[in-house]
Scaffold this motif. Sequence first.
Motif, PDB file in Angstrom:
ATOM      1  N   ARG A   1      50.444  72.307  47.088  1.00  0.00           N
ATOM      2  CA  ARG A   1      49.530  73.347  47.545  1.00  0.00           C
ATOM      3  C   ARG A   1      49.929  74.745  47.108  1.00  0.00           C
ATOM      4  N   THR A   2      51.206  75.061  47.294  1.00  0.00           N
ATOM      5  CA  THR A   2      51.611  76.437  46.984  1.00  0.00           C
ATOM      6  C   THR A   2      51.420  76.689  45.490  1.00  0.00           C
TER       7      THR A   2
ATOM      8  N   ARG B   1      59.587  79.228  43.221  1.00  0.00           N
ATOM      9  CA  ARG B   1      60.045  78.398  44.344  1.00  0.00           C
ATOM     10  C   ARG B   1      61.303  77.686  43.876  1.00  0.00           C
TER      11      ARG B   1
ATOM     12  N   GLN C   1      53.171  81.654  52.792  1.00  0.00           N
ATOM     13  CA  GLN C   1      52.649  80.643  53.716  1.00  0.00           C
ATOM     14  C   GLN C   1      52.352  81.314  55.058  1.00  0.00           C
TER      15      GLN C   1
ATOM     16  N   ARG D   1      61.108  76.310  57.075  1.00  0.00           N
ATOM     17  CA  ARG D   1      61.049  77.735  56.711  1.00  0.00           C
ATOM     18  C   ARG D   1      59.692  78.337  57.055  1.00  0.00           C
TER      19      ARG D   1
ATOM     20  N   ARG E   1      56.354  68.795  59.775  1.00  0.00           N
ATOM     21  CA  ARG E   1      56.923  67.497  59.424  1.00  0.00           C
ATOM     22  C   ARG E   1      58.425  67.564  59.690  1.00  0.00           C
TER      23      ARG E   1
ATOM     24  N   PHE F   1      51.565  71.413  55.689  1.00  0.00           N
ATOM     25  CA  PHE F   1      51.480  70.288  54.762  1.00  0.00           C
ATOM     26  C   PHE F   1      52.625  70.312  53.749  1.00  0.00           C
TER      27      PHE F   1
HETATM   28  C1  NCD Z   1      56.181  73.640  53.211  1.00  0.00           C
HETATM   29  C2  NCD Z   1      57.389  74.094  52.405  1.00  0.00           C
HETATM   30  O1  NCD Z   1      57.526  73.748  51.238  1.00  0.00           O
HETATM   31  O2  NCD Z   1      58.164  74.828  52.977  1.00  0.00           O
HETATM   32  N1  NCD Z   1      55.079  73.311  52.461  1.00  0.00           N
HETATM   33  C3  NCD Z   1      54.263  74.288  51.909  1.00  0.00           C
HETATM   34  O3  NCD Z   1      54.693  75.159  51.179  1.00  0.00           O
HETATM   35  N2  NCD Z   1      52.976  74.271  52.239  1.00  0.00           N
HETATM   36  C4  NCD Z   1      56.478  72.724  54.312  1.00  0.00           C
HETATM   37  C5  NCD Z   1      57.267  71.465  54.089  1.00  0.00           C
HETATM   38  O4  NCD Z   1      57.715  71.120  53.021  1.00  0.00           O
HETATM   39  O5  NCD Z   1      57.452  70.800  55.107  1.00  0.00           O
END
Ligand code: NCD
Length: 406
Positions: free
Chosen positions: A83-84, A133, A173, A228, A298, A340
Amino acid sequence: MAFHEYESMLDRPTNLKISDFSYNERLLHVILSAQFDQKMLNKLIRTADRIRALAKSKEGSQFLNSLLSHKRALLYFTQPSTRTFLSFAAACQTLGMAIQSVQDVSLSSEAKGETAFDSVRMFSSYYDMVIMRSVTPNLAECCAYMMNELGRDSRRNTPIINAGAGADEHPTQALLDIYTIERAMSFFSPKDSSQGTLYEQLRGQYPDLSKGLDGKTIGFCGDIRRGRTVRSLITLLAKYKDVKLYFITANHEMLALSNDMKDRLLKQFAEVREFESFEDDLDGEPVINSLDCLYMTRIQKEHNSNNLDEDFGQIDFSKYKLTRDRVAAMREYAVILHPFPRDSDFGEIPTEIDNDKRAHYFRQARNGMWARAALISHIFDVDGSVADFYDAYTLDKKDYNESVLG
Ligand code: NCD
């Protein structure tokens, strides 16, 4: 460049760092969620709304596409992301930016011993923004310091955007989470009419209900300690008035709020409470019934050690999974969010909840695209043009509708 060169910069309190990441009252690098103050959040939310409205029409989207067609963005994502990554890519494309990505360092010069700092410096000479990232904590922050040094030396100071760094922060996020909650709590519905609005109907049932984030009760469930996204969102929620935070998770040091964090939050929020299940009592009712927003997470099992797997085997995790009954008990207008990916093996949100009107997590992911486009338009100082075009465009439409219909 190497990490140890930035140690003294990294060790500073957050409030001393913020000015390092702005230029002329605009964000230059986006590293920490604390960089967004309330005024800026409101502005970004308005811009995101305008971009989303303009993107619906061909003229609007052609205008958006022209805004940054002279800029290029590099997505440097060395930690898994769907998603990101995609929403940043779509946000850049919405504004006309060309994009490229580096995702597999085994195919880049890092396989030959190049450092991530050299890589990012190279990217910055070809691109106008680096969105990154990484599993390495603080990497994005250090890269921003490196860019500032280059800038002081009259070289390119390319914006660095933190799209998730190690376990620490995920500021964009948090931005899209706030955007999603704000939109939901505006209680606007396309069905609103002069005969009645959704907000008026809800007030019939919940007389104290107010619009906006102030005074709202936000529940967090699951992996509070290691996520995070939770940390970054809480930093932003602290900027609103009288917000209550309820944490619903197992009483285990790797999942629950740390004492340090709790002490800090108690100073910032109207109320901070911990519960061990959705059904725990709050003034004679299950706590889940009191929430305006429930942020599910999660369990970050990739960070588990063997011992932890054993420990977690003793926990009854069914208490932290949504069911139809639990959702049905929630307030009618409440929103369920999740950053997610959800874990389909664990099942914190089973798919049977997806069609409930309280399930906002797919919408939340889509909002990420608008919120990120708003952020990029702010960084490159074209958000004013978005506002001007939007005003002229909507006024035009209104005039046209009035002359045709009137
Ligand atoms: C999260 C992340 O990567 O920190 N996902 C996201 O960026 N939407 C959450 C996760 O991995 O649980």
